[in-house]
Write an enzyme that holds these catalytic residues in place. Structure first.
Site, PDB file in Angstrom:
ATOM      1  N   ASP A 116       0.843  -1.197   0.000  1.00  0.00           N
ATOM      2  CA  ASP A 116       0.000   0.000   0.000  1.00  0.00           C
ATOM      3  C   ASP A 116       0.881   1.252   0.000  1.00  0.00           C
ATOM      4  O   ASP A 116       1.629   1.484   0.955  1.00  0.00           O
ATOM      5  CB  ASP A 116      -0.900  -0.021   1.244  1.00  0.00           C
ATOM      6  CG  ASP A 116      -2.040   0.983   1.150  1.00  0.00           C
ATOM      7  OD1 ASP A 116      -2.027   1.811   0.220  1.00  0.00           O
ATOM      8  OD2 ASP A 116      -2.931   0.945   2.006  1.00  0.00           O
ATOM      9  N   ASP A 117       0.803   2.027  -1.053  1.00  0.00           N
ATOM     10  CA  ASP A 117       1.557   3.290  -1.175  1.00  0.00           C
ATOM     11  C   ASP A 117       3.067   3.081  -1.322  1.00  0.00           C
ATOM     12  O   ASP A 117       3.855   3.984  -0.996  1.00  0.00           O
ATOM     13  CB  ASP A 117       1.300   4.231   0.022  1.00  0.00           C
ATOM     14  CG  ASP A 117      -0.137   4.717   0.116  1.00  0.00           C
ATOM     15  OD1 ASP A 117      -0.977   4.276  -0.682  1.00  0.00           O
ATOM     16  OD2 ASP A 117      -0.416   5.557   0.996  1.00  0.00           O
ATOM     17  N   CYS A 135      -6.260   4.342  -3.076  1.00  0.00           N
ATOM     18  CA  CYS A 135      -6.537   2.952  -2.664  1.00  0.00           C
ATOM     19  C   CYS A 135      -7.804   2.331  -3.232  1.00  0.00           C
ATOM     20  O   CYS A 135      -7.745   1.294  -3.901  1.00  0.00           O
ATOM     21  CB  CYS A 135      -6.606   2.885  -1.142  1.00  0.00           C
ATOM     22  SG  CYS A 135      -5.079   3.338  -0.331  1.00  0.00           S
ATOM     23  N   ARG A 147      -7.923  -0.766  -6.020  1.00  0.00           N
ATOM     24  CA  ARG A 147      -8.252  -2.155  -5.628  1.00  0.00           C
ATOM     25  C   ARG A 147      -9.445  -2.682  -6.411  1.00  0.00           C
ATOM     26  O   ARG A 147      -9.493  -3.867  -6.780  1.00  0.00           O
ATOM     27  CB  ARG A 147      -8.527  -2.202  -4.117  1.00  0.00           C
ATOM     28  CG  ARG A 147      -7.250  -2.123  -3.328  1.00  0.00           C
ATOM     29  CD  ARG A 147      -7.405  -1.448  -1.969  1.00  0.00           C
ATOM     30  NE  ARG A 147      -6.109  -0.894  -1.602  1.00  0.00           N
ATOM     31  CZ  ARG A 147      -5.192  -1.544  -0.886  1.00  0.00           C
ATOM     32  NH1 ARG A 147      -5.471  -2.726  -0.393  1.00  0.00           N
ATOM     33  NH2 ARG A 147      -4.014  -1.001  -0.649  1.00  0.00           N
ATOM     34  N   LYS A 155      -5.540  -5.426   4.000  1.00  0.00           N
ATOM     35  CA  LYS A 155      -6.445  -4.279   3.844  1.00  0.00           C
ATOM     36  C   LYS A 155      -7.414  -4.527   2.694  1.00  0.00           C
ATOM     37  O   LYS A 155      -7.008  -4.908   1.604  1.00  0.00           O
ATOM     38  CB  LYS A 155      -5.609  -3.030   3.569  1.00  0.00           C
ATOM     39  CG  LYS A 155      -6.424  -1.809   3.175  1.00  0.00           C
ATOM     40  CD  LYS A 155      -5.528  -0.604   3.088  1.00  0.00           C
ATOM     41  CE  LYS A 155      -6.173   0.518   2.310  1.00  0.00           C
ATOM     42  NZ  LYS A 155      -5.319   1.709   2.237  1.00  0.00           N
ATOM     43  N   SER A 181      -8.357   1.971   5.475  1.00  0.00           N
ATOM     44  CA  SER A 181      -6.970   2.397   5.702  1.00  0.00           C
ATOM     45  C   SER A 181      -6.647   2.505   7.186  1.00  0.00           C
ATOM     46  O   SER A 181      -7.515   2.776   8.016  1.00  0.00           O
ATOM     47  CB  SER A 181      -6.709   3.745   5.030  1.00  0.00           C
ATOM     48  OG  SER A 181      -6.758   3.585   3.639  1.00  0.00           O
ATOM     49  N   HIS A 189       1.614   2.258   4.075  1.00  0.00           N
ATOM     50  CA  HIS A 189       0.707   3.403   4.204  1.00  0.00           C
ATOM     51  C   HIS A 189       0.894   3.999   5.601  1.00  0.00           C
ATOM     52  O   HIS A 189       1.003   3.249   6.577  1.00  0.00           O
ATOM     53  CB  HIS A 189      -0.719   2.864   4.031  1.00  0.00           C
ATOM     54  CG  HIS A 189      -1.800   3.889   3.915  1.00  0.00           C
ATOM     55  ND1 HIS A 189      -2.157   4.704   4.957  1.00  0.00           N
ATOM     56  CD2 HIS A 189      -2.611   4.224   2.889  1.00  0.00           C
ATOM     57  CE1 HIS A 189      -3.151   5.499   4.562  1.00  0.00           C
ATOM     58  NE2 HIS A 189      -3.445   5.228   3.316  1.00  0.00           N
ATOM     59  N   ASN A 235      -0.658   2.074  -5.446  1.00  0.00           N
ATOM     60  CA  ASN A 235      -0.474   3.430  -6.017  1.00  0.00           C
ATOM     61  C   ASN A 235       0.913   3.911  -5.608  1.00  0.00           C
ATOM     62  O   ASN A 235       1.618   3.244  -4.834  1.00  0.00           O
ATOM     63  CB  ASN A 235      -1.564   4.413  -5.554  1.00  0.00           C
ATOM     64  CG  ASN A 235      -1.796   4.434  -4.066  1.00  0.00           C
ATOM     65  OD1 ASN A 235      -2.828   3.983  -3.589  1.00  0.00           O
ATOM     66  ND2 ASN A 235      -0.844   4.953  -3.310  1.00  0.00           N
TER      67      ASN A 235
HETATM   68 MG    MG Z   1      -2.660   3.084  -1.339  1.00  0.00          MG
END
Ligand code: MG
Length: 479
Positions: A46-47, A86, A90, A143, A168, A242, A295
């Protein structure tokens, strides 16, 4: 001394070593031929930014297991997510469709929140639902962020089981307002009242985020071991990196890149645990493993955000740093080892690719934006993808065709930044200029015209779905 290990002795040592290697999976021969309904493991960070892994050029974050996975598989350098935040990213991954179609994107509420009433519609077909019809066990760990009400949870979208947080890790904020953004610099579990779910039941709240990566990993390994006798799909969507950043004791303070590096190095360990479990169960050659990110890096968080490397901007924007992410795919014996490709591919392509590999088909009763990457993965061919559209919320901001990317609208990622519509789009040649620094639009009218035409054709066959991100629960109903 050179002669002590004579050739016959070396041979004996070699045989013993190889016997030990085989012994690791002794008695656990693959349950079926490698290409017969391969297992699929998607590991989604995530991120995590394009520049955050050793094998993508980071100078100090150590990611030996991902680097090894890249050496043993295929590394992508032009791999795109379906959106730069996010929730829509997804939705795109799991359905193979641009999120505009499922209504999983919005111009102001860009992701789902704990007070959101919507989620991924039941009419959408996820990778899990599709593979389940082909006899796969399906597990979701990590997540979700596609709707936290029971009717939207993974167990209602094709997964047999779920363990993770429903949105998140920076949501459900309970810190005193005076702390402001400072809560991120020294994060404490009590600042975020995020629930941890098993299937549809809350088992811990607030989730102890220090141990999430470790516990997700244990759940993933358990799922693999439990399902070794049948084909399975494991979607391991990490909460990290994240913000707020949390790491277990074993990794705290260990990297040269501070807390962010510690967190990424723990993710790398996690990938290693999954790969080792597959090897130990004798499943490596039956399993396609995909590692990527949802992302780009969240740059407004400074040292707690990652790096897009040489790409422009980050999470939230349609510049390359927001949408181009690391991606490694490995399947020993099927995907030739050690290749890197700059061909265009996307998370959208995972659904049709794995549907075909599993002996099925992508749904035919609806538009699917993903393309089957099998020729690129297995046969050393080219990617079937030549074009990618980039949305921010519900609006198409940019499009790539071949090496060219046109920006019709630009807006920096965050901070009330300036929204600009360009009558003559900005144009970049991404092979010459991956950092999108040199606008060559004035000299390439024909290229712009061709991209405009592709955009018009895409728009004509892309009907927006009913929006899922604007609905809100009453106060009492919010979890
Ligand atoms: Mg993200």
């Amino acid at each position: 001394m050179r002669h002590i290990l004579s050739r016959p002795l070396l041979t004996v040592v070699g045989l013993l070593l190889s016997a030990c290697t085989v012994g690791a999976s002794a008695g656990k021969t693959p349950p079926r031929p490698a290409k017969d309904r391969p297992n699929v493991v998607v590991i989604f960070a995530d991120d995590l930014g394009y520049g955050d892994l050793g094998c993508y050029g980071h100078p100090t974050i150590r990611t030996p297991r991902l680097d090894q996975m890249a050496r043993q598989g295929l590394r992508f350098t032009s791999f795109y997510v379906a959106a730069s935040v996010c929730t829509p990213s997804r939705a795109g991954l799991l359905t193979g469709r641009y999120p505009i179609r499922s209504g999983m994107c919005h111009d102001t509420r860009r992701v789902l929140f704990p007070d959101s009433s919507g989620g991924l519609p039941a009419s959408e077909v996820t990778i899990a639902a599709l593979l389940r019809t082909l006899g796969y066990a399906t597990g979701c760990v990590g997540k979700w962020h596609l709707g936290h009400l029971p009717e939207y949870l993974p167990t209602s979208r094709g997964f047999d089981s779920y363990f993770g947080i429903p949105y998140s890790n920076d949501m459900d904020r309970v810190a005193e307002p005076k702390l402001g953004k400072n809560i991120f610099w020294q994060p404490s579990v009590k600042y975020w009242n995020v629930p941890l779910l098993r299937d549809a039941r809350i088992v811990e709240r607030p989730a102890d985020q220090h141990t999430l990566t470790k516990r997700y990993t244990e759940a993933a390994v358990t799922f693999i071991r439990k399902n070794r006798e049948r084909p399975f799909f494991l979607y391991l969507a990490h909460t990290m990196p994240h913000v707020p950043l949390f790491v277990s004791k074993e990794f705290a303070g260990k990297s040269q890149r501070g807390l962010y590096g510690d967190v990424v190095e723990e993710l790398d360990w996690s990938v290693g645990q999954v790969l080792d479990a597959l090897r130990d169960e004798g499943l490596s050659e039956n399993t396609l493993v995909i590692f990527t990110s949802d992302n780009g890096p969240w740059l407004i968080f400074g040292l707690h955000g990652g790096s897009a490397g040489l790409l422009r901007d980050g999470k939230g924007s349609t510049w390359e740093g927001g949408v181009r992410v690391p991606c490694i795919m490995s399947w020993p014996g099927q995907i030739p080892a050690g290749r890197t490709t700059s061909d265009i591919a996307s998370t959208l392509d995972i659904l049709p690719t794995v549907a075909r590999l599993a002996g099925g088909k992508a749904p035919e009763d609806r538009a699917i934006d993903g393309l089957d990457l099998a020729p690129l993965l297995l046969d050393g061919g080219k990617s079937p993808r030549d074009t990618m559209f980039f949305y921010r919320g519900t609006r198409l901001f940019a499009a790539r065709q071949g090496p060219y990317k046109a920006h019709f609208i630009t807006q920096p990622a965050y901070g009330g930044a300036k929204f600009e519509e360009h009558e003559r789009p900005l144009l970049y040649h991404l092979e010459h200029d991956p950092s999108e620094k040199h606008d060559i639009g004035p000299d390439h009218a024909a290229v712009i015209a061709a991209i405009r035409q592709a955009v018009e054709q895409h728009r004509a066959k892309t009907a927006p779905g009913k929006n899922q991100l604007d609905g809100r629960l009453g106060k009492k109903a919010a979890r």
